[in-house]
Enzyme design. Structure first.
Site, mmCIF file in Angstrom:
data_model
loop_
_atom_site.group_PDB
_atom_site.id
_atom_site.type_symbol
_atom_site.label_atom_id
_atom_site.label_comp_id
_atom_site.label_asym_id
_atom_site.label_seq_id
_atom_site.Cartn_x
_atom_site.Cartn_y
_atom_site.Cartn_z
ATOM 1 N N HIS A 149 0.838 -1.206 0.000
ATOM 2 C CA HIS A 149 0.000 0.000 0.000
ATOM 3 C C HIS A 149 0.867 1.247 0.000
ATOM 4 O O HIS A 149 1.922 1.289 0.637
ATOM 5 C CB HIS A 149 -0.958 0.004 1.193
ATOM 6 N N ASP A 161 6.480 1.959 6.354
ATOM 7 C CA ASP A 161 5.054 1.611 6.281
ATOM 8 C C ASP A 161 4.360 2.534 5.291
ATOM 9 O O ASP A 161 3.814 3.551 5.674
ATOM 10 C CB ASP A 161 4.423 1.736 7.669
ATOM 11 N N GLU A 193 -4.861 1.552 3.092
ATOM 12 C CA GLU A 193 -4.719 0.387 3.969
ATOM 13 C C GLU A 193 -4.803 0.779 5.423
ATOM 14 O O GLU A 193 -5.321 0.025 6.254
ATOM 15 C CB GLU A 193 -3.380 -0.306 3.691
ATOM 16 N N GLU A 194 -4.303 1.965 5.743
ATOM 17 C CA GLU A 194 -4.108 2.351 7.133
ATOM 18 C C GLU A 194 -5.403 2.394 7.940
ATOM 19 O O GLU A 194 -5.396 2.138 9.138
ATOM 20 C CB GLU A 194 -3.420 3.719 7.214
ATOM 21 N N GLU A 219 4.757 -5.404 3.788
ATOM 22 C CA GLU A 219 4.208 -4.487 4.787
ATOM 23 C C GLU A 219 5.310 -4.008 5.715
ATOM 24 O O GLU A 219 6.420 -4.543 5.722
ATOM 25 C CB GLU A 219 3.106 -5.213 5.569
ATOM 26 N N HIS A 293 4.741 5.021 12.519
ATOM 27 C CA HIS A 293 3.616 5.961 12.409
ATOM 28 C C HIS A 293 3.963 7.352 12.926
ATOM 29 O O HIS A 293 3.074 8.093 13.344
ATOM 30 C CB HIS A 293 2.371 5.430 13.115
#
Length: 939
Positions: A149, A161, A193-194, A219, A293
């Site tokens: 993604h 990510d 995706e998140e 991923e 993140h």
């Protein structure tokens, strides 16, 4: 004589061998963790693929690019152009862009990040996935899907990510664009995706999904290191990985069990593909999570070796699958869950969990039978050896006493420095492990001083074997009970095998030693001798009487004494009066080297296996304490793990020499003291706080630190808080986490040509016939709501009272007042009892500024129907996640002057925190965006 002295069971021999084992384990650990850094490609294709991928990564991740941002569109366009360049001259490649084809869907989805949730969620999603199909030479073969993604979270640049996954797909595309594969390949560069795995979900609306059987999902749930095989669907796919990934394989089914049993709360696109019946692999970065993140998931914290490990692993795997037909992949497919692990990155092992089950059953039956048989022989001929004194109670008493102290030490660390594990779990792990070993060494040595034993190690090994039998029996039952999904129990199988084997070998040596026991009337000292009975009796009497007769013949020189006997106690060489029998005769046919066999069977591999397994688990969970605040679970794993690592050493602990004992004690004390004193958070290992501005309030949440002031202190130090004397209110969420709230600065989310006149969000009721006299009391109630938002892509609608009676929702997206600009999608509820809890809205066009939501629900059919019985409360929440670009606002100038143009941060409160936070703090988003505007009403 010299050879015998070196290899006898002595303190020096044991200490040297134990030190060598720990040293080798440390070297293997270091090599395993760093070897990938020195494994960059040297072939021209590999070098070119890596260089291009690294450049792509730099271009994609220079800004945050969540689904809700305009930067997300830039990344989409960049990928589309790169793909076009790569396949420009590839006749067998085809591109499909969901953005251009207006792909969208309205569907029901369970909460993918909370398996226990029973909320009924309906998702409206507009997709901008980019799909590429490379037609294989054999169109009969089922296709392989390669997926990653390209969206990030609002607070992250998304290098790991999932930027590395995306650029790895580009590299694979480049490779296969030059050589047509045997099997058709489908690439899914998916979006969003998140916040729901939506790009993977909508893939199955595309016609290319119909021929897909295998998938590889790339991923990132950490920001670096090696890419691990998190999980695979079955044994056959695990064996495909085993056969294909020959260079630096890395995977462990312990993680797979973590997903099966929901110990790991997050999810990846793998789950969507697996639920759709595809078979494949989930390959991901998994550590460290403290920068995950956050803005620190950036190029500066990444590396080419880490990227190459994922790229090369996926290249090996995809080439293997792409070039083999179905027969080569295996006509007889084993679809049972797989047990798999790598050995220090050199080789990979994979077996069916069903096979492990039957292996365990066989071991649980056969090994005890052998042990009982051998034990009965020993008991028959040498009963005094295994029945002497308190030998059977020594290890349980020692282990329980030491374990109690370990629990106390663990609680002490948790009290004084609870979040040290987030920074470094190796220090407390090493400290607790060596503490447990040394405590047992002291206690067991004390027992040996009080009552000398003939072969404690064999008894102890068999006691540990029995303990592992109990554990293995329970885990085997759980394996069966959980449909063979407990794929992480293999360490207990291996440990039981080596323990039971070593214990039985010890019994065999006891049988063949042919030892005779007689009573010594004058004293009860234990002495191990040759066949010279009378000489020994005289010597012992001399020792008891305090005499030293040097006139004995030369044969007495070969007789062991208390000073040099390998079974002598550790703490003293003195001879105590002990009430037990005297061993007077031992056959010379069997020398006392059995301990080496037992040691080599029990200690090296078991210790390495248990340490490696625990290290993998701690690597995955040590920083989750910042996300869940569940300190007890992680410290419980630490304490139990340190004891498990120590267990193989316990049978030999009473022979640890003085120097090694002091060394281990010093290391243990040092590691534990440092663990309690070391700062838990640093610039490289920061504490993570989560930001959200809800309307005009800023909410920041995070774990509760030892002094409980770090979050509050950070907020109180912000210039706007001090300047405007803002009130900061904090409250506890859980025992280990809290949230603080204060008045935020006004947001400037869009360019505003009419300052103070533009509303970012407005909810308008277009239709509501609940109170209409024209509606029959038995007819469904219908309502229509318009959600007007500026430059927005994501909103949620939550339904309150009577939500279980909702039967239908429909969604359309319009631009301006043109109601014909979009076709409405409708979802009907089939189950009359469930209704709808939540409607999620995800649209692509920023200029389309209205969601039109139609709702139909059933009235309450009662004799005395009140107006309030049929109301439907709704709450609308809309999210924005873009902050790096400035907003332009135009206002009127002074009287007679022109327009005034000013530039503002989109989210001033967030920008302020990033600017003034301490260096040991990182900020992540708390929800779908950084700003959430809400409005509630009753229909």
């Amino acid at each position: 004589m010299g050879f015998n002295s070196i290899f006898k069971f002595r303190k020096t021999s044991l200490s040297l061998l134990l030190f060598a084992v720990y040293f080798i384990i440390g070297i293997l650990y270091f090599i395993d963790k760093t070897r990938y850094k020195h494994s960059l490609p040297i072939d021209s294709e590999g070098v070119a693929l890596l260089d291009n991928a690294w450049l792509d990564l730099q271009n994609i991740t220079n800004k945050c690019h969540p689904y809700s941002s305009k930067e997300n569109d830039r990344v989409h366009d960049y990928l589309l152009n790169r793909i076009a360049d790569i396949i420009n001259k590839t006749s067998y490649a085809e591109v499909s862009d969901d953005y251009s084809t207006n792909s969208r869907a309205l569907f029901k989805q369970q909460d993918v990040f909370n398996a226990s949730s029973i909320a009924s969620r309906i998702i409206y999603f507009e997709s901008s996935n980019i799909l590429v199909k490379m037609e294989g030479r054999n169109p009969v073969l089922k296709s392989l899907l390669l997926s990653a993604h390209y969206d990030s979270t609002p607070s992250s640049h998304g290098v790991t990510d999932d930027g590395k996954g995306i650029v790895s797909l580009l590299a694979l595309l480049e490779h296969f664009s030059k050589v047509q594969p045997e099997r058709t390949l489908v690439f899914n560069f998916n979006n969003n995706e998140e916040f729901g795995l939506l790009g993977a979900t909508i893939f199955f609306e595309h016609e290319w999904s119909k021929n897909v059987e295998y998938f590889i999902n790339l991923e990132g749930t950490g920001i670096g290191g090696k890419a691990v095989l998190f999980r695979t669907t079955d044994t056959s796919t695990a064996k495909i990985y085993q056969n294909s990934v020959k260079n630096s394989p890395f995977g462990n089914s312990i993680y797979q069990q973590g997903f099966y049993n929901r110990y790991i709360g997050s999810e990846t696109d793998y789950k969507v593909y697996e639920n759709k019946g595809l078979r494949g692999w989930d390959i991901a970065f998994y550590k460290p999570r403290n920068l995950y993140h956050t803005i620190e998931d950036s190029i500066g914290h990444s590396s080419k070796p880490a990227l190459w490990h994922m790229l090369h692993t996926s290249l090996q795997l995809s080439k293997y699958i792409a070039e083999l037909d179905n027969i080569s992949l295996g006509e007889t497919q084993d679809l049972s869950p797989a047990v798999y692990f790598d050995l220090a990155g050199y080789t990979f092992v994979a077996i069916p969990s069903t096979k492990l089950f039957w292996i365990n059953i066989a071991l649980l039956i056969i090994m005890p039978i052998i042990s009982i048989f051998l034990f009965s022989i020993v008991k028959k001929y040498n009963n005094e050896i295994i029945d002497s004194g308190n030998i059977w109670w020594r290890l349980p008493i020692s282990a329980m006493s030491s374990g109690t102290i370990i629990i106390f030490t663990t609680k002490l660390i948790m009290k004084w420095n609870p979040y040290i594990l987030s920074r470094n779990f190796l220090l407390p792990l090493i400290g607790l492990t060596f503490e447990f070993i040394i405590l047992n060494s002291y206690i067991l040595t004390m027992f040996e001083n009080l009552s000398s034993s003939f072969d404690f190690k064999t008894i102890a090994i068999n006691e540990i074997s029995f303990l592992f039998w109990i554990v293995l029996a329970y885990q085997t039952w759980k394996l069966y009970d959980n449909n063979y999904q407990n794929t992480g129990i293999y360490p207990f199988t291996i440990c039981y095998i080596v323990m039971a084997t070593a214990g039985n070998i010890g019994y065999l040596f006891l049988i063949f030693k042919n030892i005779e026991i007689v009573e010594d009337e004058e004293a009860s000292l234990v002495q191990y001798v040759s066949n010279e009975q009378s000489t020994i009796e005289g010597r012992y009497r001399d020792e008891i009487n305090g005499r030293d007769d040097s006139s004995r013949d030369s044969n007495s020189a070969s007789i062991p004494t208390r000073a040099n006997d390998e079974r002598a106690p550790l703490l003293t060489n003195s001879v105590d009066n002990i009430n037990q029998r005297t061993i007077l005769k031992e056959s010379k046919l069997v020398y006392n080297y059995d301990w080496i066999i037992e040691f080599l069977l029990v200690v090296p591999f078991s210790t390495f296996l248990l340490y490696n397994s625990l290290e993998l688990i701690m690597d995955a969970v040590n920083q989750t304490i910042q996300e869940t605040g569940d300190l007890y679970k992680v410290y419980k794993i630490l304490a139990i793990g340190s004891i498990l690592i120590s267990i193989p050493t316990l049978p030999f602990a009473y022979k640890i020499g003085c120097q090694l004992g002091k060394t281990l004690t010093f290391i243990s004390i040092g590691c534990l003291l440092i663990s309690m004193a070391l700062a838990p958070f640093t610039e490289m290992n920061p504490i993570k706080f989560r930001f959200m501005q809800v309307n005009d309030k800023v909410e920041i949440s995070g774990v509760t630190t030892h002094d409980n002031n770090k979050l509050r202190d950070m907020i109180n130090n912000l210039p706007s808080v001090k300047r405007d004397d803002k009130k900061v209110q904090c409250q506890e969420i859980t025992k280990f986490s809290s949230v603080c709230e204060y008045e935020g600065s006004p947001v400037h989310l869009v360019d505003n040509m009419y300052r103070d006149k533009l509303k970012l969000m407005e909810v308008i009721v277009l239709k509501d016939d609940r109170l209409s006299p024209e509606r029959s009391p038995y007819a469904p109630i219908t309502a229509e709501v318009e959600i007007r938002v500026q430059e927005n892509r994501m909103c949620n609608v939550y339904f309150g009272q009577n939500k279980e009676r909702i039967r239908e929702v429909n969604v359309s997206i319009i631009e301006g007042n043109d109601r014909n600009s979009s076709v409405s999608l409708r979802y009907r509820v089939n189950n009359n009892r469930n209704g709808i809890d939540e409607l999620q809205l995800h649209k692509l066009r920023f200029e389309a500024n209205s969601y039109i939501v139609g709702i139909k629900w059933m009235p309450e059919i009662l004799m005395s129907n009140e107006e309030e019985d049929d109301v439907l409360p709704i709450k609308v929440e809309c999210y924005w996640g873009e902050y790096e670009e400035s907003s332009v606002e135009v206002g009127e100038g002074e009287v007679g002057g022109g327009a005034v143009i000013e530039y503002y941060d989109k989210i001033p409160s967030y920008s302020e925190i990033l600017e003034y936070k301490p260096v040991d703090v990182v900020i992540a988003n708390r929800e779908k965006g950084l700003v959430k505007l809400t409005e509630a009403m009753v229909l």
